[in-house]
Design a protein around this motif. Structure first.
Motif, short mmCIF file in Angstrom:
data_model
loop_
_atom_site.label_atom_id
_atom_site.label_comp_id
_atom_site.label_asym_id
_atom_site.label_seq_id
_atom_site.Cartn_x
_atom_site.Cartn_y
_atom_site.Cartn_z
N VAL A 74 0.87 -1.31 -0.04
CA VAL A 74 0.02 0.00 0.05
C VAL A 74 0.92 1.34 -0.11
O VAL A 74 0.31 2.28 -0.51
CB VAL A 74 -0.99 -0.05 1.13
CG1 VAL A 74 -0.11 0.19 2.63
CG2 VAL A 74 -2.00 1.15 1.07
N GLY A 86 -14.19 -7.39 2.69
CA GLY A 86 -13.20 -7.67 3.60
C GLY A 86 -13.14 -6.30 4.69
O GLY A 86 -12.02 -5.67 5.02
N PHE A 88 -13.86 -4.29 8.18
CA PHE A 88 -13.68 -4.81 9.77
C PHE A 88 -15.10 -4.40 10.14
O PHE A 88 -15.38 -3.60 10.66
CB PHE A 88 -12.63 -3.96 10.25
CG PHE A 88 -11.29 -4.05 9.65
CD1 PHE A 88 -10.60 -5.08 9.58
CD2 PHE A 88 -10.85 -2.82 8.92
CE1 PHE A 88 -9.34 -5.18 9.14
CE2 PHE A 88 -9.61 -3.01 8.57
CZ PHE A 88 -8.54 -4.06 8.57
N PRO A 89 -15.73 -5.72 10.51
CA PRO A 89 -17.14 -5.58 10.71
C PRO A 89 -17.39 -4.98 12.25
O PRO A 89 -18.46 -4.57 12.42
CB PRO A 89 -17.54 -7.19 10.92
CG PRO A 89 -16.36 -7.93 10.87
CD PRO A 89 -15.51 -7.21 10.18
N ARG A 90 -16.50 -5.06 13.23
CA ARG A 90 -16.79 -4.53 14.45
C ARG A 90 -16.02 -3.22 14.61
O ARG A 90 -15.80 -2.54 15.57
CB ARG A 90 -16.38 -5.59 15.44
CG ARG A 90 -17.32 -6.59 15.85
CD ARG A 90 -16.87 -7.66 16.86
NE ARG A 90 -15.61 -8.13 16.82
CZ ARG A 90 -15.54 -9.44 15.86
NH1 ARG A 90 -16.45 -9.86 15.50
NH2 ARG A 90 -14.35 -9.88 16.07
N MET A 91 -15.89 -2.36 13.70
CA MET A 91 -15.17 -1.14 13.44
C MET A 91 -16.39 -0.54 12.76
O MET A 91 -16.98 -0.78 11.91
CB MET A 91 -13.86 -1.11 12.91
CG MET A 91 -12.70 -1.71 13.78
SD MET A 91 -11.27 -2.07 13.02
CE MET A 91 -10.42 -0.47 12.98
N GLU A 95 -14.13 4.48 11.43
CA GLU A 95 -12.52 3.63 11.61
C GLU A 95 -12.05 2.97 10.29
O GLU A 95 -10.90 2.90 10.18
CB GLU A 95 -13.01 2.77 12.78
CG GLU A 95 -13.05 3.61 13.93
CD GLU A 95 -13.39 2.77 15.42
OE1 GLU A 95 -13.06 3.21 16.20
OE2 GLU A 95 -14.25 1.90 15.18
N LEU A 98 -10.53 5.22 8.26
CA LEU A 98 -8.96 5.51 8.75
C LEU A 98 -8.29 4.36 8.57
O LEU A 98 -7.10 4.70 8.51
CB LEU A 98 -9.34 5.83 10.44
CG LEU A 98 -9.99 7.27 10.67
CD1 LEU A 98 -10.49 7.57 12.05
CD2 LEU A 98 -9.31 8.36 9.95
N MET A 99 -8.80 3.30 8.68
CA MET A 99 -7.68 2.30 8.50
C MET A 99 -7.17 2.20 7.15
O MET A 99 -6.10 1.78 6.67
CB MET A 99 -8.17 0.70 8.76
CG MET A 99 -8.33 0.36 10.20
SD MET A 99 -6.75 0.52 11.16
CE MET A 99 -5.92 -0.64 10.07
N TYR A 102 -4.32 4.27 6.92
CA TYR A 102 -3.26 3.83 8.01
C TYR A 102 -1.86 4.18 7.45
O TYR A 102 -0.93 4.57 8.20
CB TYR A 102 -3.27 2.43 8.21
CG TYR A 102 -2.49 1.96 9.36
CD1 TYR A 102 -2.61 2.18 10.69
CD2 TYR A 102 -1.40 1.25 8.96
CE1 TYR A 102 -1.67 1.84 11.66
CE2 TYR A 102 -0.38 0.78 10.06
CZ TYR A 102 -0.43 1.10 11.38
OH TYR A 102 0.29 0.70 12.42
N SER A 103 -1.62 3.60 6.11
CA SER A 103 -0.12 3.89 5.86
C SER A 103 0.32 5.51 5.54
O SER A 103 1.50 5.43 5.51
CB SER A 103 -0.11 3.26 4.34
OG SER A 103 -0.98 3.91 3.39
N ARG A 104 -0.56 6.31 5.67
CA ARG A 104 -0.37 7.86 5.70
C ARG A 104 0.02 8.45 6.81
O ARG A 104 0.34 9.68 6.82
CB ARG A 104 -1.33 8.58 4.81
CG ARG A 104 -1.67 8.18 3.44
CD ARG A 104 -3.13 8.57 2.79
NE ARG A 104 -2.99 9.98 2.75
CZ ARG A 104 -4.30 10.46 2.51
NH1 ARG A 104 -5.53 9.88 2.43
NH2 ARG A 104 -4.26 11.83 2.52
N GLY A 105 -0.08 7.65 8.03
CA GLY A 105 0.33 8.23 9.36
C GLY A 105 -0.53 9.22 9.89
O GLY A 105 -1.83 9.08 9.55
N ARG A 147 -12.44 2.74 1.31
CA ARG A 147 -11.31 2.45 2.38
C ARG A 147 -9.95 2.39 1.24
O ARG A 147 -9.08 2.66 1.77
CB ARG A 147 -11.46 1.16 2.91
CG ARG A 147 -10.46 0.93 3.87
CD ARG A 147 -10.80 -0.40 4.60
NE ARG A 147 -10.81 -1.45 3.97
CZ ARG A 147 -11.09 -2.71 4.29
NH1 ARG A 147 -11.61 -2.91 5.44
NH2 ARG A 147 -11.16 -3.76 3.29
#
Lengths: 234, 307
Positions: A74, A86, A88-91, A95, A98-99, A102-105, A147
């Motif tokens: 990524v 795919g 994240f079902p419990r987020m 969120e 935002l995941m 993630y790679s962008r800090g 995402r």
């Protein structure tokens, strides 16, 4: 932009992909079509380093990427929207987005990109605080695409975005895919719905039993009698 | 003195400690589906290291609280290093092995750590030097020491910090994403190995705090203490629902209360036939009941979801 040469992938003890060669140019949208089990998903998963390639080379922007660790893809600029979404079902929806970034800090522009994704998919902004697992299949597909966009990819890999969705939802998803493509994104689309895939793409490859048997302009493939017989149900 | 309230206080203290240890079990299970049976030994190491540091500094003239904090700092560092190393050498090579392999390895690691501790500290019980102020407070007829108050407050603070970390930070999001679906988390750019290492390190730091609390509260530590403590904290994690952070906290507190009230009243209930030294029975009775009646725990999701 992407040069795949002689790619081989083994999956579940069989040779799912048997030395395929193809390329994608910057800004292009290319479809990879084929029957169930032809090796489409294995190809994508190997590109995204979800599976190890058994041979061949994958060069992205001139760099060999077939041996990079999976989480590094990524950062190189490749984002996969996996088969089955795919999320994240419990987020929550936010969120999940935002995941995606993630790679962008801690890039302050992430907030703008969330707004951009909401622009593509207004439904997601209504459900921002809802758990992703409570979304409908179509909404989850929107979220998965949104995402992937959050990483600001150079190459977007879409795996069966129409799978399991109602026709009206498929239309909506593909409208957005077209809009994303029109914004200059390079896209590799894997689809069982060959008609839709070819109607959306500029070029296409036909994958049969792990080998590329046909390639050409999307319009040509749509007109090809073999393709029409095998994949368009005519 | 009010026995009931007294047992509630004792139960809260014990439960706070169980909860801190249970978090270590549940975080590791949540992220990699592994029950790290060596975790109790990390608590034991924390207790003994802290006790040794405190013993060395006891005559130094430093204030007791400072000595305890120094002991805690050293214990936390040692435990974090041990937790990191355990994962690295014992579990990581087995990441793709069948689930039984890392479980057996965990028991092996536990035996190794116990024996190492026995080599360093011997077989004897060690007394925790009385450096901490032993002031007592009366509430409604029950007594609570300032140490007990501190244990409850620090445990609550650490759990709140952990929840904030997991729910509100980028790292916490990555941890949750990894727990939900490691392959997809990797696609997002999450380095799974680092997240797993971090999880072990955090769990071990909590274990060190719990170790100091146990040895200070009961004024004692020895190389074998990690076994039973670990088993009880594991029970607490199962009671709450293994893999669930809130569950570990609730399960820990609840188990502490059950044990303490059980020990307080078992004599009366059995007409003096059984005494409070049967305290340990309750934890395992709870474990059996949970496994039989509600294997997913109080707040856990259905286990099938994870399979």
């Amino acid at each position: 932009m992407l040069e795949v040469t002689g790619l081989r992938v083994n999956y579940g003890g069989i040779q799912a992909v048997r030395g395929i060669t193809f390329h994608i140019a910057e800004g292009e949208m290319v479809a990879l079509i084929g029957a169930n089990g032809a090796g489409k998903t294995s190809t994508l998963r190997a590109l995204a380093r979800q599976l190890d390639a058994a041979g061949g080379s994958v060069r992205y922007r001139g760099k060999e990427i077939s041996a990079l660790p999976p989480h590094a893809l990524v950062t190189e600029g490749i984002a996969l929207v996996p088969e089955g979404r795919g999320v994240f079902p419990r987020m929550t929806v936010v969120e999940n987005l935002l995941m995606g970034a993630y790679s962008r800090g801690r890039d302050p522009a992430i907030a703008d990109d969330i707004a951009r994704v909401y622009g593509f998919f207004p439904r997601l902004s209504e459900r921002a605080q809802q758990l992703a697992g409570t979304l409908s299949g179509g909404e989850q597909q929107m979220l998965a695409i949104g995402r992937a966009l959050m990483s600001r990819p150079g190459l977007l890999l879409l795996d069966e975005p129409s799978m399991g969705l109602a026709p009206i939802m498929v239309q909506k998803i593909f409208e957005v895919i077209r809009a994303v493509a029109a914004s200059g994104m390079t896209i590799l689309l894997v689809e069982q719905n060959a008609r839709l895939a070819l109607a959306t793409s500029q070029r296409g490859y036909v994958l049969e039993s792990g080998e590329i048997t046909l390639t050409g302009e999307a319009a040509e493939l749509l007109a090809n009698p073999g393709v029409r017989a095998a994949y368009l149900g005519e | 003195m009010d026995i009931f309230l007294q047992q509630i206080i004792n139960g809260l203290v014990l439960g706070s400690i169980y909860a801190l240890v249970a978090l270590g079990y549940t975080m590791v299970y949540g992220i990699m589906g592994l029950i790290n049976f060596a975790h109790g030994e990390v608590v034991m190491l924390g207790a003994l290291v802290a006790l040794s540091v405190v013993s060395v500094l006891a005559g130094s003239g430093l204030p007791g609280v400072v000595i305890a904090l120094l002991g805690l700092a050293v214990a936390a560092l040692v435990c974090m290093a041990v937790g990191f190393t355990i994962e690295r050498i014992a579990y990581r090579p087995l990441r793709k092995a069948p689930r039984l392999a890392p479980l057996i390895t965990a028991i092996g690691v536990s035996i190794v750590l116990q024996n190492l501790a026995m080599l360093v500290w011997g077989r004897n019980y060690h007394a925790f030097p009385p450096v901490l102020p032993a002031s007592q407070h009366e509430i409604l007829g029950a007594t609570i020491t300032s140490l007990q108050l501190a244990i409850i407050a620090i445990a609550a603070l650490m759990m709140a910090a952990l929840v904030l970390l997991i729910q509100r930070t980028r790292l916490g999001r990555a941890m949750r994403a990894t727990a939900e679906n490691p392959a997809i988390a990797q696609l997002m750019g999450v380095d799974i190995d680092r997240i797993i290492s971090f999880t072990f390190v955090i769990g071990s730091a909590l274990a060190a705090v719990a170790g100091l609390m146990v040895s200070a509260n009961y004024s004692i530590a020895h190389y074998y203490m990690g076994f039973i403590l670990g088993l009880k904290a594991f029970t607490a994690a199962v009671l709450g629902g293994i893999g669930n952070i809130a569950g570990a906290m609730i399960g820990g507190i609840l188990l502490g209360l059950i044990e303490s009230l059980g020990a307080g009243y078992i004599g009366d209930l059995t007409g003096g036939f059984l005494g409070s030294h049967y305290q340990d029975v309750f934890a395992f009775f709870v474990l059996i009941c949970v496994l039989v009646l509600r294997p997913s725990g109080l707040v856990g999701e259905k286990l099938a979801e994870r399979a």
